[in-house]
Write an enzyme that holds these catalytic residues in place. Structure first.
Site, mmCIF file in Angstrom:
data_model
loop_
_atom_site.group_PDB
_atom_site.id
_atom_site.type_symbol
_atom_site.label_atom_id
_atom_site.label_comp_id
_atom_site.label_asym_id
_atom_site.label_seq_id
_atom_site.Cartn_x
_atom_site.Cartn_y
_atom_site.Cartn_z
ATOM 1 N N TYR A 87 -1.913 6.192 3.414
ATOM 2 C CA TYR A 87 -2.868 5.283 4.057
ATOM 3 C C TYR A 87 -2.580 5.139 5.548
ATOM 4 C CZ TYR A 87 -5.072 0.639 4.926
ATOM 5 O OH TYR A 87 -5.804 -0.427 5.429
ATOM 6 N N ASP A 121 3.892 15.941 2.961
ATOM 7 C CA ASP A 121 3.593 14.923 1.949
ATOM 8 C C ASP A 121 3.767 15.570 0.574
ATOM 9 O OD1 ASP A 121 1.524 12.107 2.220
ATOM 10 O OD2 ASP A 121 2.211 12.896 0.273
ATOM 11 N N LEU A 136 2.407 14.398 -2.103
ATOM 12 C CA LEU A 136 1.163 14.038 -2.820
ATOM 13 C C LEU A 136 1.430 13.132 -4.025
ATOM 14 C CD1 LEU A 136 -0.646 17.526 -2.691
ATOM 15 C CD2 LEU A 136 -0.917 15.589 -1.111
ATOM 16 N N LYS A 147 6.048 1.946 -1.929
ATOM 17 C CA LYS A 147 5.887 0.678 -1.209
ATOM 18 C C LYS A 147 5.293 -0.458 -2.033
ATOM 19 C CE LYS A 147 1.244 0.603 -0.006
ATOM 20 N NZ LYS A 147 0.387 -0.520 0.288
ATOM 21 N N SER A 178 9.186 -3.037 7.785
ATOM 22 C CA SER A 178 8.282 -4.017 7.193
ATOM 23 C C SER A 178 8.712 -5.435 7.483
ATOM 24 C CB SER A 178 8.251 -3.796 5.678
ATOM 25 O OG SER A 178 7.662 -4.900 5.025
ATOM 26 N N TYR A 185 12.113 -3.092 -2.870
ATOM 27 C CA TYR A 185 11.328 -2.424 -1.809
ATOM 28 C C TYR A 185 11.766 -2.960 -0.451
ATOM 29 C CZ TYR A 185 7.723 -1.893 1.649
ATOM 30 O OH TYR A 185 7.074 -1.639 2.833
ATOM 31 N N LYS A 202 13.912 -1.254 3.018
ATOM 32 C CA LYS A 202 13.539 -1.281 4.434
ATOM 33 C C LYS A 202 14.673 -1.858 5.281
ATOM 34 C CE LYS A 202 9.529 0.595 4.002
ATOM 35 N NZ LYS A 202 9.314 1.964 4.526
ATOM 36 N N TYR A 210 5.913 -3.638 9.997
ATOM 37 C CA TYR A 210 4.490 -3.855 9.744
ATOM 38 C C TYR A 210 4.282 -5.198 9.063
ATOM 39 C CZ TYR A 210 4.531 1.329 9.637
ATOM 40 O OH TYR A 210 4.717 2.670 9.885
ATOM 41 N N PHE A 211 3.171 -5.842 9.368
ATOM 42 C CA PHE A 211 2.754 -6.993 8.579
ATOM 43 C C PHE A 211 1.779 -6.463 7.522
ATOM 44 C CE2 PHE A 211 5.079 -10.627 10.180
ATOM 45 C CZ PHE A 211 5.856 -9.961 11.096
HETATM 46 C C1 WQD Z 1 -1.039 -10.503 -0.025
HETATM 47 C C2 WQD Z 1 -1.381 -11.874 -0.589
HETATM 48 C C3 WQD Z 1 -0.611 -12.233 -2.827
HETATM 49 C C4 WQD Z 1 -3.227 -9.372 -4.820
HETATM 50 C C5 WQD Z 1 2.367 -6.142 1.468
HETATM 51 C C6 WQD Z 1 2.819 -4.784 1.063
HETATM 52 C C7 WQD Z 1 4.219 -4.515 1.503
HETATM 53 C C8 WQD Z 1 4.423 -4.911 2.937
HETATM 54 C C9 WQD Z 1 3.967 -6.331 3.214
HETATM 55 C C10 WQD Z 1 4.379 -3.084 4.453
HETATM 56 C C11 WQD Z 1 -0.231 -12.467 -1.387
HETATM 57 C C12 WQD Z 1 -2.127 -12.275 -2.757
HETATM 58 C C13 WQD Z 1 -2.586 -10.119 -3.847
HETATM 59 C C14 WQD Z 1 -4.062 -10.020 -5.771
HETATM 60 C C15 WQD Z 1 -3.588 -12.124 -4.729
HETATM 61 N N1 WQD Z 1 3.724 -4.040 3.810
HETATM 62 N N2 WQD Z 1 -2.779 -11.473 -3.807
HETATM 63 N N3 WQD Z 1 -4.210 -11.383 -5.682
HETATM 64 O O1 WQD Z 1 2.703 -8.941 -0.969
HETATM 65 O O2 WQD Z 1 2.228 -9.458 1.474
HETATM 66 O O3 WQD Z 1 3.012 -7.137 0.712
HETATM 67 O O4 WQD Z 1 2.591 -6.398 2.826
HETATM 68 O O5 WQD Z 1 5.520 -2.801 4.352
HETATM 69 O O6 WQD Z 1 4.425 -3.126 1.346
HETATM 70 O O7 WQD Z 1 2.760 -4.713 -0.336
HETATM 71 O O8 WQD Z 1 0.673 -7.977 0.245
HETATM 72 O O9 WQD Z 1 -1.651 -7.574 -0.432
HETATM 73 O O10 WQD Z 1 0.149 -7.618 -2.237
HETATM 74 O O11 WQD Z 1 -0.521 -9.732 -1.114
HETATM 75 O O12 WQD Z 1 -3.742 -13.368 -4.663
HETATM 76 O O13 WQD Z 1 -4.669 -9.396 -6.688
HETATM 77 O O14 WQD Z 1 -2.465 -11.729 -1.502
HETATM 78 O O15 WQD Z 1 -0.136 -13.263 -3.697
HETATM 79 O O16 WQD Z 1 -0.216 -13.868 -1.148
HETATM 80 P P1 WQD Z 1 2.196 -8.491 0.341
HETATM 81 P P2 WQD Z 1 -0.371 -8.146 -0.954
#
Ligand code: WQD
Length: 333
Positions: free
Chosen positions: A12, A32, A34, A85, A125, A150, A154, A174-175
């Protein structure tokens, strides 16, 4: 520094970074295995850039293959994305995550050593902060024990880079990347049931999932749902170009970390609302239990990236949720 090896370059964030590298005059070479993407992404990249990229279907844990690629392609720098990830999956399968994420990193560093290559951008991350004491969180915030294997891979990745003398490295923390390229030809392609919020939203809106579960609304936030710093994946990709330029301009730099976020925090319900409003869609969702490992609130102080990388997020929430939906619609087509 033109020839850049992009590990996980069909993923991605990797694919979006290949586009920005090409747009800025670099020659991205893609490796990659894959395991978490599709070869069709390569065709899409060639369609977007009107250029055919060198691609190697290899695993970064194969040090000999990596060494040969670094030599054959006269690689000058590397952007290392290749890793698993999924936070939840890492809790269920920690050995798989340590083997792949740490094994892949050490294999890459060995191959770089073999070829005398020192320039590396590492995909880190915000999970390295664990549950920060407060947000916005800056790079000086204490590194707490991550909430998942995970996140720990990192944290360890950054420690390994700090320990390896002679390298010139940047770690980008990353956020939450969401959204897709304006062409809708590349985007987030989760395999199986999505872990992340945005692909679950778009698949629900597309009728692939019956409804979205919001994981908890009893947090100490304005509407009870968790807060994250969502950033457009194209803005995130552009930060990698800036990181390569930083490395080239600071040859004696050893290791530097940067938060790559917008500085804005949004709750889950705010994301849902924005998606519904911008795309004129009603999203079926219900409130469920909290998800283990979730951080309550985290968003970035990204001033260091602005002042030292000359990078700042430019795209807003509307572009993020609109491009995510346009990508999903293209997938359905
Ligand atoms: C976001 C919010 C969930 C799914 C991600 C990546 C991780 C890292 C940080 C890069 C949370 C809520 C989610 C759903 C929900 N990125 N949620 N219902 O956990 O912050 O981590 O960003 O390194 O690799 O995974 O992201 O999108 O899983 O969750 O309510 O079906 O959405 O509880 O509050 P997260 P997320």
């Amino acid at each position: 520094m033109k020839n850049i090896l992009v590990t996980g370059g069909l993923g991605y964030i990797g694919a979006h970074t290949v586009v920005e590298l090409f747009n800025n005059g670099y020659k991205p070479i893609i490796i990659d295995n894959l395991s978490n993407t599709n070869i069709e992404v390569l065709n899409r990249l060639e369609q977007i850039c009107e250029h055919s990229f060198s691609f190697y279907n290899e695993d970064v844990c194969n040090t000999d293959a990596l060494t040969n690629i670094l030599k054959t392609e006269a690689i000058h720098g590397i952007i290392h994305f290749a890793a698993f990830k999924a936070v939840g999956e890492s809790v269920q399968a920690p050995i798989k995550y340590y083997k792949n994420n740490i094994g892949g990193m050490t294999s890459l560093l060995e191959a770089m050593q073999n070829q005398g290559i020192n320039n590396l951008v590492f995909s880190s991350s915000c999970t390295v902060y664990g549950e920060p004491d407060h947000s916005p969180v800056n790079e000086l915030a204490p590194i707490k024990r991550a909430n998942s294997p995970y996140g720990r891979t990192k944290q360890m990745g950054e420690d390994i880079l700090m320990d390896c003398q002679g390298l010139n490295t940047v770690a980008l923390r990353y956020f939450n990347p969401i959204g897709a390229h304006a062409s809708a030809l590349i985007g987030e392609l989760p395999i199986g049931v999505p872990n992340n919020l945005m692909p679950f939203i778009t698949q629900t809106a597309a009728g692939i999932r019956p409804s979205l579960t919001v994981f908890g609304n009893d947090y100490n936030t304005k509407d009870g749902t968790c807060i994250r710093d969502y950033i457009h994946v194209v803005d995130l990709a552009k930060a990698h170009v800036k990181a390569l330029q930083f490395i080239a301009q600071n040859p004696n730099n050893h290791f530097e970390v940067f938060n790559i976020g917008t500085g804005n925090g949004y709750t889950v319900l705010e994301i849902i609302k924005a998606f519904e409003t911008v795309n004129q869609i009603q999203l079926p969702y219900q409130i469920g239990n909290r998800r283990a490992g979730d951080v309550e609130k985290v968003w970035a102080d990204a001033q260091k990236a602005e002042t030292q990388l000359g990078w700042k997020a430019e795209l807003g929430l509307n572009e993020m949720v609109q491009s995510a939906w346009q990508w999903q619609l293209q997938l359905k087509a």
